[in-house]
Structures are given as structure tokens and as C-alpha cells.
Scaffold this motif. Structure first.
Motif, mmCIF file in Angstrom:
data_model
loop_
_atom_site.group_PDB
_atom_site.id
_atom_site.type_symbol
_atom_site.label_atom_id
_atom_site.label_comp_id
_atom_site.label_asym_id
_atom_site.label_seq_id
_atom_site.Cartn_x
_atom_site.Cartn_y
_atom_site.Cartn_z
ATOM 1 N N THR A 6 0.831 -1.204 0.000
ATOM 2 C CA THR A 6 0.000 0.000 0.000
ATOM 3 C C THR A 6 0.865 1.252 0.000
ATOM 4 O OG1 THR A 6 -1.710 -1.175 1.222
ATOM 5 C CG2 THR A 6 -1.838 1.221 1.220
ATOM 6 N N ALA A 7 1.911 1.262 0.786
ATOM 7 C CA ALA A 7 2.793 2.426 0.846
ATOM 8 C C ALA A 7 3.515 2.641 -0.477
ATOM 9 C CB ALA A 7 3.805 2.258 1.973
ATOM 10 N N LEU A 8 3.887 1.572 -1.167
ATOM 11 C CA LEU A 8 4.594 1.708 -2.433
ATOM 12 C C LEU A 8 3.669 2.104 -3.588
ATOM 13 C CD1 LEU A 8 7.018 -1.348 -2.242
ATOM 14 C CD2 LEU A 8 7.589 1.069 -1.922
ATOM 15 N N CYS A 9 2.447 1.605 -3.560
ATOM 16 C CA CYS A 9 1.537 1.830 -4.687
ATOM 17 C C CYS A 9 0.735 3.126 -4.574
ATOM 18 C CB CYS A 9 0.566 0.667 -4.818
ATOM 19 S SG CYS A 9 1.385 -0.870 -5.292
ATOM 20 N N CYS A 10 0.467 3.546 -3.385
ATOM 21 C CA CYS A 10 -0.374 4.721 -3.193
ATOM 22 C C CYS A 10 0.494 5.944 -2.971
ATOM 23 C CB CYS A 10 -1.303 4.534 -1.997
ATOM 24 S SG CYS A 10 -2.426 3.161 -2.210
ATOM 25 N N THR A 11 0.349 6.891 -3.837
ATOM 26 C CA THR A 11 1.088 8.136 -3.675
ATOM 27 C C THR A 11 0.118 9.237 -3.302
ATOM 28 O OG1 THR A 11 0.840 8.655 -6.000
ATOM 29 C CG2 THR A 11 2.832 7.471 -5.367
ATOM 30 N N THR A 12 0.626 10.226 -2.637
ATOM 31 C CA THR A 12 -0.211 11.347 -2.237
ATOM 32 C C THR A 12 -0.477 12.216 -3.449
ATOM 33 O OG1 THR A 12 0.834 11.304 -0.075
ATOM 34 C CG2 THR A 12 -0.404 13.272 -0.641
ATOM 35 N N ALA A 13 -1.728 12.576 -3.636
ATOM 36 C CA ALA A 13 -2.116 13.419 -4.756
ATOM 37 C C ALA A 13 -2.384 14.822 -4.232
ATOM 38 C CB ALA A 13 -3.359 12.873 -5.431
ATOM 39 N N PHE A 14 -1.764 15.786 -4.859
ATOM 40 C CA PHE A 14 -1.971 17.168 -4.487
ATOM 41 C C PHE A 14 -2.798 17.845 -5.565
ATOM 42 C CE2 PHE A 14 1.995 16.036 -2.342
ATOM 43 C CZ PHE A 14 1.668 16.392 -1.046
ATOM 44 N N ALA A 15 -3.810 18.579 -5.158
ATOM 45 C CA ALA A 15 -4.670 19.263 -6.107
ATOM 46 C C ALA A 15 -3.962 20.504 -6.627
ATOM 47 C CB ALA A 15 -5.976 19.644 -5.440
ATOM 48 N N ALA A 16 -3.922 20.587 -7.938
ATOM 49 C CA ALA A 16 -3.311 21.758 -8.551
ATOM 50 C C ALA A 16 -4.415 22.657 -9.088
ATOM 51 C CB ALA A 16 -2.381 21.332 -9.687
ATOM 52 N N GLY A 17 -4.501 23.854 -8.605
ATOM 53 C CA GLY A 17 -5.509 24.780 -9.097
ATOM 54 C C GLY A 17 -6.730 24.824 -8.191
ATOM 55 N N ASP A 18 -7.807 25.340 -8.733
ATOM 56 C CA ASP A 18 -9.036 25.533 -7.985
ATOM 57 C C ASP A 18 -9.904 24.286 -8.069
ATOM 58 O OD1 ASP A 18 -11.037 26.692 -6.543
ATOM 59 O OD2 ASP A 18 -11.840 27.844 -8.226
ATOM 60 N N VAL A 19 -10.035 23.591 -6.962
ATOM 61 C CA VAL A 19 -10.800 22.353 -6.923
ATOM 62 C C VAL A 19 -12.297 22.637 -7.049
ATOM 63 C CG1 VAL A 19 -11.349 20.331 -5.525
ATOM 64 C CG2 VAL A 19 -9.036 21.221 -5.545
ATOM 65 N N ALA A 20 -12.750 23.722 -6.453
ATOM 66 C CA ALA A 20 -14.171 24.047 -6.479
ATOM 67 C C ALA A 20 -14.676 24.250 -7.907
ATOM 68 C CB ALA A 20 -14.449 25.285 -5.646
ATOM 69 N N SER A 21 -13.896 24.926 -8.730
ATOM 70 C CA SER A 21 -14.341 25.139 -10.110
ATOM 71 C C SER A 21 -14.358 23.838 -10.901
ATOM 72 C CB SER A 21 -13.455 26.176 -10.803
ATOM 73 O OG SER A 21 -12.130 25.688 -10.908
ATOM 74 N N ALA A 22 -13.435 22.935 -10.592
ATOM 75 C CA ALA A 22 -13.433 21.635 -11.263
ATOM 76 C C ALA A 22 -14.675 20.837 -10.879
ATOM 77 C CB ALA A 22 -12.175 20.859 -10.903
ATOM 78 N N VAL A 23 -15.036 20.887 -9.607
ATOM 79 C CA VAL A 23 -16.231 20.169 -9.159
ATOM 80 C C VAL A 23 -17.484 20.787 -9.772
ATOM 81 C CG1 VAL A 23 -17.643 19.619 -7.134
ATOM 82 C CG2 VAL A 23 -15.170 19.348 -7.035
ATOM 83 N N GLU A 24 -17.550 22.110 -9.826
ATOM 84 C CA GLU A 24 -18.708 22.795 -10.420
ATOM 85 C C GLU A 24 -18.869 22.445 -11.892
ATOM 86 O OE1 GLU A 24 -19.300 26.998 -10.017
ATOM 87 O OE2 GLU A 24 -18.813 26.907 -7.890
ATOM 88 N N SER A 25 -17.777 22.462 -12.637
ATOM 89 C CA SER A 25 -17.875 22.155 -14.062
ATOM 90 C C SER A 25 -18.274 20.703 -14.288
ATOM 91 C CB SER A 25 -16.563 22.477 -14.773
ATOM 92 O OG SER A 25 -15.539 21.608 -14.322
ATOM 93 N N THR A 26 -17.782 19.814 -13.441
ATOM 94 C CA THR A 26 -18.175 18.413 -13.549
ATOM 95 C C THR A 26 -19.654 18.244 -13.238
ATOM 96 O OG1 THR A 26 -15.966 17.731 -12.889
ATOM 97 C CG2 THR A 26 -17.704 16.083 -12.714
ATOM 98 N N TRP A 27 -20.133 18.933 -12.205
ATOM 99 C CA TRP A 27 -21.551 18.856 -11.840
ATOM 100 C C TRP A 27 -22.430 19.402 -12.955
ATOM 101 C CZ3 TRP A 27 -25.103 16.528 -9.343
ATOM 102 C CH2 TRP A 27 -26.355 17.109 -9.189
ATOM 103 N N LYS A 28 -22.026 20.532 -13.545
ATOM 104 C CA LYS A 28 -22.825 21.117 -14.628
ATOM 105 C C LYS A 28 -22.917 20.172 -15.816
ATOM 106 C CE LYS A 28 -22.029 25.919 -13.392
ATOM 107 N NZ LYS A 28 -21.312 27.155 -13.700
ATOM 108 N N GLY A 29 -21.829 19.486 -16.094
ATOM 109 C CA GLY A 29 -21.833 18.545 -17.207
ATOM 110 C C GLY A 29 -22.666 17.305 -16.935
ATOM 111 N N ALA A 30 -22.672 16.866 -15.678
ATOM 112 C CA ALA A 30 -23.383 15.631 -15.340
ATOM 113 C C ALA A 30 -24.824 15.870 -14.904
ATOM 114 C CB ALA A 30 -22.636 14.901 -14.232
ATOM 115 N N ALA A 31 -25.206 17.110 -14.596
ATOM 116 C CA ALA A 31 -26.535 17.393 -14.048
ATOM 117 C C ALA A 31 -27.653 16.989 -15.004
ATOM 118 C CB ALA A 31 -26.656 18.871 -13.688
ATOM 119 N N THR A 32 -27.492 17.266 -16.284
ATOM 120 C CA THR A 32 -28.551 16.908 -17.232
ATOM 121 C C THR A 32 -28.673 15.396 -17.372
ATOM 122 O OG1 THR A 32 -26.991 17.141 -19.057
ATOM 123 C CG2 THR A 32 -28.353 19.051 -18.516
#
Length: 110
Positions: free
Chosen positions: A17-43
Motif C-alpha cells: 500500500t505504501a509503495l503503490c499509493c502516492t499522495t495526490a496534491f490538487a493543482a488549481g481551484d478544486v471548487a471550479s473543477a467540481v462545479e464544471s463536472t456537476w454542470k456537465g453531469a446534471a442533465t
């Protein structure tokens, strides 16, 4: 002996688990990424809920309502008293789910 095997297995799982799982750091604005994903999936979500979820709930509630109504009738024939509570609750739920698609999206904001 079994305890040593268990400890070895747990240690191996932790190392993998320690070798395979790396820490992921969010680059940029996470909120806007979530909003755009929601807008695309809402319909798509709205379409699936209107065409699959609500009709399935309606069918289940209709079957339960008519089954409960029939059972209440047979109980009436047997005991002489009609019990309205079960059929009324199921009927109210059925009316709610039949009319929900017309106003639920206004509440959610889609």
C-alpha cells in the motif's frame, strides 16, 4: 504460528500500500473543477432519475398499494373492520412520487 503469519501478511499489505499509493496534491481551484463536472453531469443525472428512478419507485409503490388494499379488504371480510392506515400511507407516497419530477428539480436547482 498463525499469529506470525497474520503479522507477516499485514506487514506485506502495508508495504504494498505504501509503495503503490502516492499522495495526490490538487493543482488549481478544486471548487471550479467540481462545479464544471456537476454542470456537465446534471442533465444526465436528471434524465436518468426521471426515466428510471421515479418510474421504478412508482411501480413498486403501486404494486405495494394495490397489494395492501387487497389485504385490507380480505381483513375486512374476515374481521368486519377496514384498516385504512396502510393503504392511505402508500397512496400518499405514490402521489408524491408521481408528482415529484415536476417540482424536485426546482428545489435542487437543476
Amino acid at each position: 504460528m498463525k499469529r506470525k503469519k497474520l503479522i507477516c501478511i499485514l506487514a506485506a499489505v502495508m508495504i504494498v500500500t505504501a509503495l503503490c499509493c502516492t499522495t495526490a496534491f490538487a493543482a488549481g481551484d478544486v471548487a471550479s473543477a467540481v462545479e464544471s463536472t456537476w454542470k456537465g453531469a446534471a442533465t444526465q443525472i436528471k434524465t436518468v432519475v426521471e426515466k428510471v428512478v421515479f418510474p421504478a419507485l412508482d411501480m413498486i409503490l403501486a404494486i405495494a398499494f394495490f397489494t395492501k388494499l387487497g389485504m385490507a379488504y380480505f381483513d375486512y371480510r374476515k374481521h368486519g373492520q377496514f384498516e385504512w392506515t396502510g393503504p392511505v400511507i402508500l397512496f400518499a407516497c405514490l402521489v408524491f412520487t408521481l408528482t415529484a419530477p415536476s417540482y424536485i428539480w426546482g428545489i435542487i436547482g437543476i
